[in-house]
Motif scaffolding. Structure first.
Motif, PDB file in Angstrom:
ATOM      1  N   ASN A   9      -0.644  -2.859  -4.315  1.00  0.00           N
ATOM      2  CA  ASN A   9      -0.177  -1.940  -5.362  1.00  0.00           C
ATOM      3  C   ASN A   9       0.396  -0.221  -4.776  1.00  0.00           C
ATOM      4  N   GLU A  10       0.263   0.634  -5.530  1.00  0.00           N
ATOM      5  CA  GLU A  10       1.116   1.889  -5.060  1.00  0.00           C
ATOM      6  C   GLU A  10      -0.537   2.494  -4.578  1.00  0.00           C
ATOM      7  N   TRP A  11      -1.384   2.261  -5.343  1.00  0.00           N
ATOM      8  CA  TRP A  11      -2.537   2.885  -4.254  1.00  0.00           C
ATOM      9  C   TRP A  11      -2.502   1.729  -2.489  1.00  0.00           C
ATOM     10  N   ASP A  12      -2.571   0.939  -2.745  1.00  0.00           N
ATOM     11  CA  ASP A  12      -2.544   0.633  -1.510  1.00  0.00           C
ATOM     12  C   ASP A  12      -2.046   1.384   0.186  1.00  0.00           C
ATOM     13  N   ILE A  13      -0.846   1.398  -0.563  1.00  0.00           N
ATOM     14  CA  ILE A  13       0.544   3.103  -0.048  1.00  0.00           C
ATOM     15  C   ILE A  13      -0.476   3.880   0.064  1.00  0.00           C
ATOM     16  N   VAL A  14      -1.134   4.242  -0.369  1.00  0.00           N
ATOM     17  CA  VAL A  14      -1.568   5.503  -0.343  1.00  0.00           C
ATOM     18  C   VAL A  14      -2.802   5.471   0.872  1.00  0.00           C
ATOM     19  N   ALA A  15      -4.023   4.436   0.885  1.00  0.00           N
ATOM     20  CA  ALA A  15      -4.365   3.952   1.445  1.00  0.00           C
ATOM     21  C   ALA A  15      -4.084   3.898   3.507  1.00  0.00           C
ATOM     22  N   ALA A  16      -2.761   3.043   3.461  1.00  0.00           N
ATOM     23  CA  ALA A  16      -1.724   3.221   4.276  1.00  0.00           C
ATOM     24  C   ALA A  16      -1.501   4.035   4.757  1.00  0.00           C
ATOM     25  N   ARG A  17      -0.953   5.095   4.526  1.00  0.00           N
ATOM     26  CA  ARG A  17      -1.009   6.617   4.570  1.00  0.00           C
ATOM     27  C   ARG A  17      -2.409   7.008   5.046  1.00  0.00           C
ATOM     28  N   GLN A  18      -2.762   7.174   4.437  1.00  0.00           N
ATOM     29  CA  GLN A  18      -4.676   8.057   4.764  1.00  0.00           C
ATOM     30  C   GLN A  18      -5.523   7.314   6.417  1.00  0.00           C
ATOM     31  N   LEU A  19      -5.173   5.901   6.602  1.00  0.00           N
ATOM     32  CA  LEU A  19      -5.353   5.210   7.857  1.00  0.00           C
ATOM     33  C   LEU A  19      -4.357   5.900   8.924  1.00  0.00           C
ATOM     34  N   GLY A  20      -2.870   5.921   8.957  1.00  0.00           N
ATOM     35  CA  GLY A  20      -2.551   6.311   9.775  1.00  0.00           C
ATOM     36  C   GLY A  20      -2.501   7.816   9.948  1.00  0.00           C
ATOM     37  N   ARG A  21      -2.369   8.620   9.439  1.00  0.00           N
ATOM     38  CA  ARG A  21      -2.817   9.829   9.112  1.00  0.00           C
ATOM     39  C   ARG A  21      -4.527   9.879  10.222  1.00  0.00           C
ATOM     40  N   ASN A  22      -5.358   9.612   9.303  1.00  0.00           N
ATOM     41  CA  ASN A  22      -6.613   9.189  10.621  1.00  0.00           C
ATOM     42  C   ASN A  22      -6.714   9.160  12.099  1.00  0.00           C
ATOM     43  N   VAL A  23      -5.745   8.114  12.415  1.00  0.00           N
ATOM     44  CA  VAL A  23      -5.459   7.158  13.572  1.00  0.00           C
ATOM     45  C   VAL A  23      -4.760   8.037  14.696  1.00  0.00           C
ATOM     46  N   ALA A  24      -3.627   8.746  13.609  1.00  0.00           N
ATOM     47  CA  ALA A  24      -3.060  10.213  14.441  1.00  0.00           C
ATOM     48  C   ALA A  24      -3.396  11.002  14.464  1.00  0.00           C
ATOM     49  N   TYR A  49       5.582  -3.445  -1.399  1.00  0.00           N
ATOM     50  CA  TYR A  49       5.337  -3.470  -2.647  1.00  0.00           C
ATOM     51  C   TYR A  49       6.824  -3.108  -3.415  1.00  0.00           C
ATOM     52  N   LEU A  50       7.594  -3.055  -2.633  1.00  0.00           N
ATOM     53  CA  LEU A  50       8.769  -2.905  -3.883  1.00  0.00           C
ATOM     54  C   LEU A  50      10.051  -4.347  -3.809  1.00  0.00           C
ATOM     55  N   TYR A  51       9.708  -4.770  -2.157  1.00  0.00           N
ATOM     56  CA  TYR A  51      10.383  -6.299  -2.032  1.00  0.00           C
ATOM     57  C   TYR A  51       9.986  -7.432  -1.708  1.00  0.00           C
ATOM     58  N   ALA A  52       8.496  -7.066  -0.984  1.00  0.00           N
ATOM     59  CA  ALA A  52       7.787  -8.322  -1.092  1.00  0.00           C
ATOM     60  C   ALA A  52       6.692  -8.817  -2.221  1.00  0.00           C
ATOM     61  N   GLY A  53       6.901  -7.343  -2.949  1.00  0.00           N
ATOM     62  CA  GLY A  53       5.132  -7.984  -3.825  1.00  0.00           C
ATOM     63  C   GLY A  53       4.076  -7.656  -2.857  1.00  0.00           C
ATOM     64  N   GLN A  54       3.838  -8.629  -1.764  1.00  0.00           N
ATOM     65  CA  GLN A  54       2.452  -7.557  -0.958  1.00  0.00           C
ATOM     66  C   GLN A  54       2.962  -8.484   0.617  1.00  0.00           C
ATOM     67  N   GLY A  55       1.914  -7.649   1.393  1.00  0.00           N
ATOM     68  CA  GLY A  55       2.351  -7.998   2.908  1.00  0.00           C
ATOM     69  C   GLY A  55       0.925  -6.959   3.377  1.00  0.00           C
ATOM     70  N   GLN A  56       1.229  -6.339   4.369  1.00  0.00           N
ATOM     71  CA  GLN A  56       0.287  -5.643   5.030  1.00  0.00           C
ATOM     72  C   GLN A  56       1.009  -4.796   5.922  1.00  0.00           C
ATOM     73  N   VAL A  57       0.632  -3.433   6.155  1.00  0.00           N
ATOM     74  CA  VAL A  57       0.270  -2.605   7.355  1.00  0.00           C
ATOM     75  C   VAL A  57      -0.388  -2.410   8.329  1.00  0.00           C
ATOM     76  N   CYS A  58      -0.374  -2.148   9.590  1.00  0.00           N
ATOM     77  CA  CYS A  58      -1.232  -2.325  10.707  1.00  0.00           C
ATOM     78  C   CYS A  58      -0.730  -1.038  11.260  1.00  0.00           C
ATOM     79  N   ILE A  59      -2.038  -0.945  11.912  1.00  0.00           N
ATOM     80  CA  ILE A  59      -1.837   0.937  12.723  1.00  0.00           C
ATOM     81  C   ILE A  59      -2.770   0.498  13.727  1.00  0.00           C
ATOM     82  N   GLU A  60      -2.215   0.529  14.706  1.00  0.00           N
ATOM     83  CA  GLU A  60      -3.060   0.414  15.982  1.00  0.00           C
ATOM     84  C   GLU A  60      -2.142   1.022  18.001  1.00  0.00           C
ATOM     85  N   LYS A  61      -3.097   1.572  17.808  1.00  0.00           N
ATOM     86  CA  LYS A  61      -3.127   2.105  19.150  1.00  0.00           C
ATOM     87  C   LYS A  61      -2.478   1.361  20.656  1.00  0.00           C
TER      88      LYS A  61
END
Length: 131
Positions: A9-24, A49-61
């Motif tokens: 959902n939309e909130w997960d996009i916000v969470a992924a952004r936040q995670l990325g910013r923190n790691v960066a 969110y728009l095209y697949a409905g669900q999935g995941q974003v991973c951030i790694e060093k």
């Protein structure tokens, strides 16, 4: 260090952004590159969110030859991208969005790879190196 956010959902996009910013930030990226990274994550998560409905974003060093970087992995089991070449053209959008989309993401990062199989899903790997 490997952290993932499930995108449903939309909130997960916000969470992924936040995670990325923190790691960066932890890796020492400046504010401009942090913004580039969060924008790239936002676009990739929104696509899931728009095209697949669900999935995941991973951030790694990552480290390579003394360089430190941040990897963004975007993965879904959605419909896949029918025409990859077209999807990588500036201004192309099937959602009526701004069309910054994938070409925009590619410009924001240093390395960009996409693997998409219609009917199976899409895997995108983007890397931003610390200068």
């Amino acid at each position: 260090m490997d952290s993932c956010v499930k995108i449903t959902n939309e909130w997960d996009i916000v969470a992924a952004r936040q995670l990325g910013r923190n790691v960066a930030k932890d890796l020492g990226f400046g504010t401009v590159d942090q913004a580039r990274i969060t924008t790239a994550i936002s676009e990739l998560a929104r696509n899931i969110y728009l095209y697949a409905g669900q999935g995941q974003v991973c951030i790694e060093k990552t480290e390579n030859a003394g360089k430190v970087g941040l990897i963004i992995l975007s993965e879904d089991q959605g419909p896949g991208i029918q025409d990859l070449r077209k999807a990588m053209e500036d201004g192309f959008s099937t959602s009526g969005g701004l069309g910054a989309g994938l070409p925009g993401v590619k410009r924001l990062v240093d390395e960009f790879a996409i693997d998409s199989t219609p009917g199976e899903g899409t895997l995108i790997k983007a890397i931003k190196w610390l200068r």
